[in-house]
Design an enzyme around this catalytic site. Sequence first.
Site, PDB file in Angstrom:
ATOM      1  N   ASP A  66       0.837  -1.205   0.000  1.00  0.00           N
ATOM      2  CA  ASP A  66       0.000   0.000   0.000  1.00  0.00           C
ATOM      3  C   ASP A  66       0.875   1.259   0.000  1.00  0.00           C
ATOM      4  O   ASP A  66       1.538   1.561   0.999  1.00  0.00           O
ATOM      5  CB  ASP A  66      -0.904  -0.037   1.241  1.00  0.00           C
ATOM      6  N   SER A 147      -3.023  16.072 -11.207  1.00  0.00           N
ATOM      7  CA  SER A 147      -4.177  15.911 -12.104  1.00  0.00           C
ATOM      8  C   SER A 147      -4.616  17.279 -12.611  1.00  0.00           C
ATOM      9  O   SER A 147      -4.451  18.287 -11.911  1.00  0.00           O
ATOM     10  CB  SER A 147      -5.337  15.264 -11.344  1.00  0.00           C
ATOM     11  N   TYR A 160     -10.758  14.920  -4.130  1.00  0.00           N
ATOM     12  CA  TYR A 160      -9.694  14.513  -5.065  1.00  0.00           C
ATOM     13  C   TYR A 160      -8.980  15.755  -5.618  1.00  0.00           C
ATOM     14  O   TYR A 160      -7.741  15.822  -5.616  1.00  0.00           O
ATOM     15  CB  TYR A 160     -10.322  13.706  -6.199  1.00  0.00           C
ATOM     16  N   LYS A 164      -5.019  16.832  -5.190  1.00  0.00           N
ATOM     17  CA  LYS A 164      -4.088  16.989  -6.317  1.00  0.00           C
ATOM     18  C   LYS A 164      -3.520  18.411  -6.354  1.00  0.00           C
ATOM     19  O   LYS A 164      -2.361  18.612  -6.719  1.00  0.00           O
ATOM     20  CB  LYS A 164      -4.780  16.623  -7.631  1.00  0.00           C
TER      21      LYS A 164
HETATM   22  N1  LIG Z   1      -6.365   8.078 -15.826  1.00  0.00           N
HETATM   23  C1  LIG Z   1      -6.653   9.374 -15.828  1.00  0.00           C
HETATM   24  O1  LIG Z   1      -7.480   9.856 -16.616  1.00  0.00           O
HETATM   25  C2  LIG Z   1      -5.952  10.318 -14.865  1.00  0.00           C
HETATM   26  C3  LIG Z   1      -6.158  11.709 -15.007  1.00  0.00           C
HETATM   27  C4  LIG Z   1      -5.523  12.579 -14.119  1.00  0.00           C
HETATM   28  C5  LIG Z   1      -4.703  12.089 -13.118  1.00  0.00           C
HETATM   29  N2  LIG Z   1      -4.517  10.745 -13.014  1.00  0.00           N
HETATM   30  C6  LIG Z   1      -3.628  10.272 -11.953  1.00  0.00           C
HETATM   31  O2  LIG Z   1      -2.646   9.428 -12.526  1.00  0.00           O
HETATM   32  C7  LIG Z   1      -2.305   8.390 -11.611  1.00  0.00           C
HETATM   33  C8  LIG Z   1      -2.505   7.033 -12.289  1.00  0.00           C
HETATM   34  O3  LIG Z   1      -3.826   6.963 -12.785  1.00  0.00           O
HETATM   35  P1  LIG Z   1      -4.402   5.619 -13.422  1.00  0.00           P
HETATM   36  O4  LIG Z   1      -5.735   5.995 -13.966  1.00  0.00           O
HETATM   37  O5  LIG Z   1      -3.404   4.984 -14.283  1.00  0.00           O
HETATM   38  O6  LIG Z   1      -4.564   4.750 -12.088  1.00  0.00           O
HETATM   39  P2  LIG Z   1      -5.513   3.494 -11.742  1.00  0.00           P
HETATM   40  O7  LIG Z   1      -6.652   3.960 -10.908  1.00  0.00           O
HETATM   41  O8  LIG Z   1      -5.812   2.733 -12.982  1.00  0.00           O
HETATM   42  O9  LIG Z   1      -4.560   2.660 -10.784  1.00  0.00           O
HETATM   43  C9  LIG Z   1      -3.298   2.213 -11.225  1.00  0.00           C
HETATM   44  C10 LIG Z   1      -2.814   1.164 -10.260  1.00  0.00           C
HETATM   45  O10 LIG Z   1      -2.690   1.681  -8.924  1.00  0.00           O
HETATM   46  C11 LIG Z   1      -2.945   0.613  -8.031  1.00  0.00           C
HETATM   47  N3  LIG Z   1      -3.230   1.126  -6.685  1.00  0.00           N
HETATM   48  C12 LIG Z   1      -4.411   1.564  -6.187  1.00  0.00           C
HETATM   49  N4  LIG Z   1      -4.270   1.914  -4.899  1.00  0.00           N
HETATM   50  C13 LIG Z   1      -2.981   1.680  -4.561  1.00  0.00           C
HETATM   51  C14 LIG Z   1      -2.237   1.814  -3.373  1.00  0.00           C
HETATM   52  N5  LIG Z   1      -2.811   2.253  -2.228  1.00  0.00           N
HETATM   53  N6  LIG Z   1      -0.933   1.478  -3.381  1.00  0.00           N
HETATM   54  C15 LIG Z   1      -0.347   1.002  -4.502  1.00  0.00           C
HETATM   55  N7  LIG Z   1      -1.012   0.842  -5.668  1.00  0.00           N
HETATM   56  C16 LIG Z   1      -2.310   1.185  -5.695  1.00  0.00           C
HETATM   57  C17 LIG Z   1      -4.088  -0.127  -8.675  1.00  0.00           C
HETATM   58  O11 LIG Z   1      -4.159  -1.468  -8.232  1.00  0.00           O
HETATM   59  C18 LIG Z   1      -3.766  -0.036 -10.156  1.00  0.00           C
HETATM   60  O12 LIG Z   1      -3.092  -1.176 -10.657  1.00  0.00           O
HETATM   61  C19 LIG Z   1      -3.187   8.610 -10.378  1.00  0.00           C
HETATM   62  O13 LIG Z   1      -2.475   9.355  -9.424  1.00  0.00           O
HETATM   63  C20 LIG Z   1      -4.349   9.426 -10.914  1.00  0.00           C
HETATM   64  O14 LIG Z   1      -4.958  10.228  -9.933  1.00  0.00           O
HETATM   65  C21 LIG Z   1      -5.124   9.840 -13.851  1.00  0.00           C
END
Ligand SMILES: NC(=O)c1ccc[n+]([C@@H]2O[C@H](COP(=O)([O-])OP(=O)(O)OC[C@H]3O[C@@H](n4cnc5c(N)ncnc54)[C@H](O)[C@@H]3O)[C@@H](O)[C@H]2O)c1
Length: 290
Positions: A66, A147, A160, A164
Amino acid sequence: MNYLPFAGKTAIVTGAGTGIGFEIAKHLVLDGAAVVINDLDPDLAHYAADQLNTEEDQRAFALPGDAGNVDFIREMVEFASDIPDHRLEMVVANAGLTEFGDFFDFAPESFEKVVNLNLRGSFFLAQTAARKMKDGGHGGNIVLIGSNVGERAYPNLAAYGMSKAGISMLVKQLTLPLGPLGISVNCVSPGATLTERTALEEDDYAGIWAKLNPNQRVGRPEDVAHTVSFILNPASRHITGQTLLVDGGWTATGPTPDLIQRAEKGFPELGKKLNGNKAPSINGHRMAAR
Ligand SMILES: NC(=O)c1ccc[n+]([C@@H]2O[C@H](COP(=O)([O-])OP(=O)(O)OC[C@H]3O[C@@H](n4cnc5c(N)ncnc54)[C@H](O)[C@@H]3O)[C@@H](O)[C@H]2O)c1
């Protein structure tokens, strides 16, 4: 001969089992780094590392746990520091939690989960890794993933978005203790990015965001990964304390008349909402930005 900017360096990437984190890890491995592939889900962490390792070359190390837990963060930094023939110089705090909810009903438990991973996890990973770099007497490079919702308000993402935005401020703060040690610290903030998770949130997530973004495309994990690699590259050493948005221009603009027209053509419901001067939203709050 290929130049490998990260040869001899170790990186930690949290939440790297899937999505943006996996793509970041992949880019770093291909550019020569040893990479600790952290994910909460052990199967995903191992599967991701297996995909990046070959028989001859094994520089991806699965470490489930985690990323919001400070004891685990300390173990992870020790683990990364012990990888032979490499030095821990790069950290990407990518794991983040998106929890939608109406402000009036948002539960303290949800708030705590969001803040625990997005803020506490990022803060203490930066702190623990920077201590290690300081003790080693060498510099380093830390990227925290923010984000677009840390820059512009978005429906049902108050906690959220706040978390961020906090990350963007954190990197500014950290320039003071870390700059003199040769440690850079920046925030890379994706916009709507098509991942395994976001693809499940809407039938046509990519199509919708191609309509909403000025550059008329949805973000892809590789867009974010390229940017992270650029920031981590030793040639970028003078960049610190910054937030770099990777969002197709979404944050730079508000809804424009031509956007409303395009939206009305393809998405009558969305067009109606934009005309009503509301932030884009389809199916109530399920329309996901980040
Ligand atoms: N995808 C988007 O559109 C988007 C947009 C803006 C910001 N983000 C940010 O980018 C980052 C990655 O986004 P994503 O959509 O690829 O993520 P996601 O939600 O698909 O998660 C990616 C991985 O993180 C793991 N995870 C969840 N909680 C965890 C924890 N406590 N410890 C370790 N691993 C954990 C999950 O199992 C998953 O495999 C995040 O910080 C998200 O807030 C994403």
